[in-house]
Motif scaffolding. Sequence first.
Motif, PDB file in Angstrom:
ATOM      1  N   TYR A 242      -7.045  -4.239   2.518  1.00 40.13           N
ATOM      2  CA  TYR A 242      -7.020  -5.567   1.905  1.00 40.13           C
ATOM      3  C   TYR A 242      -6.782  -6.594   2.992  1.00 40.13           C
ATOM      4  CZ  TYR A 242      -1.994  -4.554   2.041  1.00 40.13           C
ATOM      5  OH  TYR A 242      -0.720  -4.195   2.435  1.00 40.13           O
TER       6      TYR A 242
ATOM      7  N   ASP B 112      -7.185   2.794   1.980  1.00 42.16           N
ATOM      8  CA  ASP B 112      -7.351   1.535   1.261  1.00 42.16           C
ATOM      9  C   ASP B 112      -7.176   0.359   2.222  1.00 42.16           C
ATOM     10  OD1 ASP B 112      -7.706   3.040  -0.961  1.00 42.16           O
ATOM     11  OD2 ASP B 112      -5.805   2.533  -1.916  1.00 42.16           O
TER      12      ASP B 112
ATOM     13  N   ASP C 100      -4.587   7.241  -2.075  1.00 44.95           N
ATOM     14  CA  ASP C 100      -3.962   6.005  -1.614  1.00 44.95           C
ATOM     15  C   ASP C 100      -4.036   4.939  -2.698  1.00 44.95           C
ATOM     16  OD1 ASP C 100      -3.625   7.178   0.945  1.00 44.95           O
ATOM     17  OD2 ASP C 100      -5.703   6.674   1.433  1.00 44.95           O
TER      18      ASP C 100
ATOM     19  N   ALA D 218      -3.583   0.610  -3.198  1.00 47.28           N
ATOM     20  CA  ALA D 218      -3.371  -0.729  -2.657  1.00 47.28           C
ATOM     21  C   ALA D 218      -3.233  -1.707  -3.823  1.00 47.28           C
ATOM     22  CB  ALA D 218      -4.526  -1.158  -1.755  1.00 47.28           C
TER      23      ALA D 218
ATOM     24  N   HIS E 274      -6.333  -4.234  -7.351  1.00 47.62           N
ATOM     25  CA  HIS E 274      -5.843  -2.880  -7.116  1.00 47.62           C
ATOM     26  C   HIS E 274      -7.006  -1.967  -6.766  1.00 47.62           C
ATOM     27  CE1 HIS E 274      -7.263  -2.877 -11.263  1.00 47.62           C
ATOM     28  NE2 HIS E 274      -7.365  -1.562 -11.182  1.00 47.62           N
ATOM     29  N   THR E 275      -6.693  -0.831  -6.188  1.00 43.73           N
ATOM     30  CA  THR E 275      -7.675   0.214  -5.968  1.00 43.73           C
ATOM     31  C   THR E 275      -7.562   1.248  -7.082  1.00 43.73           C
ATOM     32  OG1 THR E 275      -6.125   1.344  -4.496  1.00 43.73           O
ATOM     33  CG2 THR E 275      -7.737  -0.120  -3.478  1.00 43.73           C
TER      34      THR E 275
ATOM     35  N   HIS F 173      -8.873   9.860   1.736  1.00 45.78           N
ATOM     36  CA  HIS F 173      -7.609   9.148   1.876  1.00 45.78           C
ATOM     37  C   HIS F 173      -6.918   9.597   3.148  1.00 45.78           C
ATOM     38  CE1 HIS F 173      -6.574  12.884  -0.344  1.00 45.78           C
ATOM     39  NE2 HIS F 173      -5.532  12.891   0.459  1.00 45.78           N
TER      40      HIS F 173
ATOM     41  N   GLN G 278       0.841  -1.193   0.000  1.00 47.84           N
ATOM     42  CA  GLN G 278       0.000   0.000   0.000  1.00 47.84           C
ATOM     43  C   GLN G 278       0.869   1.234   0.000  1.00 47.84           C
ATOM     44  OE1 GLN G 278      -3.489   0.212   2.223  1.00 47.84           O
ATOM     45  NE2 GLN G 278      -3.494   2.419   2.441  1.00 47.84           N
TER      46      GLN G 278
ATOM     47  N   SER H  46       0.400   5.246   0.839  1.00 45.52           N
ATOM     48  CA  SER H  46      -0.511   6.214   1.428  1.00 45.52           C
ATOM     49  C   SER H  46      -0.203   7.605   0.908  1.00 45.52           C
ATOM     50  CB  SER H  46      -0.402   6.199   2.957  1.00 45.52           C
ATOM     51  OG  SER H  46      -1.216   7.203   3.523  1.00 45.52           O
TER      52      SER H  46
ATOM     53  N   VAL I 159      -0.367   3.458   6.348  1.00 44.69           N
ATOM     54  CA  VAL I 159      -1.653   3.031   5.787  1.00 44.69           C
ATOM     55  C   VAL I 159      -2.503   4.257   5.575  1.00 44.69           C
ATOM     56  CG1 VAL I 159      -1.565   0.788   6.939  1.00 44.69           C
ATOM     57  CG2 VAL I 159      -2.710   2.692   8.063  1.00 44.69           C
TER      58      VAL I 159
ATOM     59  N   ASP J 229     -11.687   0.516  -0.848  1.00 48.90           N
ATOM     60  CA  ASP J 229     -11.212   1.889  -0.901  1.00 48.90           C
ATOM     61  C   ASP J 229     -12.245   2.778  -0.219  1.00 48.90           C
ATOM     62  OD1 ASP J 229     -10.164   4.350  -1.447  1.00 48.90           O
ATOM     63  OD2 ASP J 229     -10.222   4.170  -3.622  1.00 48.90           O
TER      64      ASP J 229
END
Length: 352
Positions: free
Chosen positions: A113, A111, A320, A322, A266-267, A132, A99, A101, A108, A128
Amino acid sequence: MLRTRTWIRRLAPLALPALWGAVAVLWKLTCPIAQQEGTAARIATSVVFFTVGTGLVLGLRCGLVKELKQVRAVAQAAQLVLLRPPPPRLDGLSLAAAQLSAARGAAVGGDLYEAVGTPHGVRIVIGDVRGHGLPALGAVAAVLGSFREAAHDEPELGGVLRRLERALGRHLRERARDEHPASGGWDPDSPSAEEFVTVLLLEIRRDGTVLALNCGHPWPYLLGGAGAEPVPAGEPLPPLGAFPLPDELPVHRCVTLPPGGALFLHTDGAEDARDASGRFFRLRDVLDQAVRGAPVHPAALIHRVHSALLRHTGGRLTDDVALMVVRNDRCRVPAQSGDPGPCRTRPAPSPR
């Protein structure tokens, strides 16, 4: 006693500057040179007080730096507990995740996971939170905490999603009460109309079948020797928190992951990232170049995409990001029970 020790520990860095200050005052009051008039006396006095001031500043700085390091260590440990890295292997699957940020100094952000092995298969969530950075951590904690319990308890993927919705709803109501204490403790009808979370839930079964429930999240890519292809799937549901879930949840049987095949999750911060001239990051092209004609190595692929993304944006992310890679390392089921055959990881065939 404990409070006294705490104060002593906090004041310890000031001991040396305080001693220097006392010496300087004593020198000024008692030393004959300090009481004389003239340029030499003024220079000597200035040097003494400059030395004392420098010592005081350095002492304060050392104390603050030490305390800052302790705070950062505690914060990093807390963030890793919240968004812990997935295990490198889980029920025959190889995993890697990372991730980025957008908040400076944060490990972090908004996002999330997680991957867990359950009796129903390996279940994965990636999501997500709107916004953010650190303000989104409350929703991240609510969704992840609910998923880690529901993934084991709920036999159907739809049950997991409904548990996530209820957990997010409770978090939003509690936050609304904290932000608006004048409401008298009653739950507002719409605690936060603009707060929502995109969520992708996956269930990878022993035979490689991948089931999915998608609430407004980007679909993953299927990776193989021919490159990267978007996973074919249906229309996603609205994000969690934006609208109530429908009575019927469309669980998509989106793909069968063969031995050696991989999924790239993915985000939207990855594909929406831009460079200084406004060009979007071409995620699919990076994936194609990384896996075409070569086996997929999850950790290496994460590192390659991570580096390409930072190069493209110049290290200045506005959202962000991820990333997660899941590779099927399970053996192919033999055609005859008497012939176990070799257990090898082969590149995935070209998706059709």
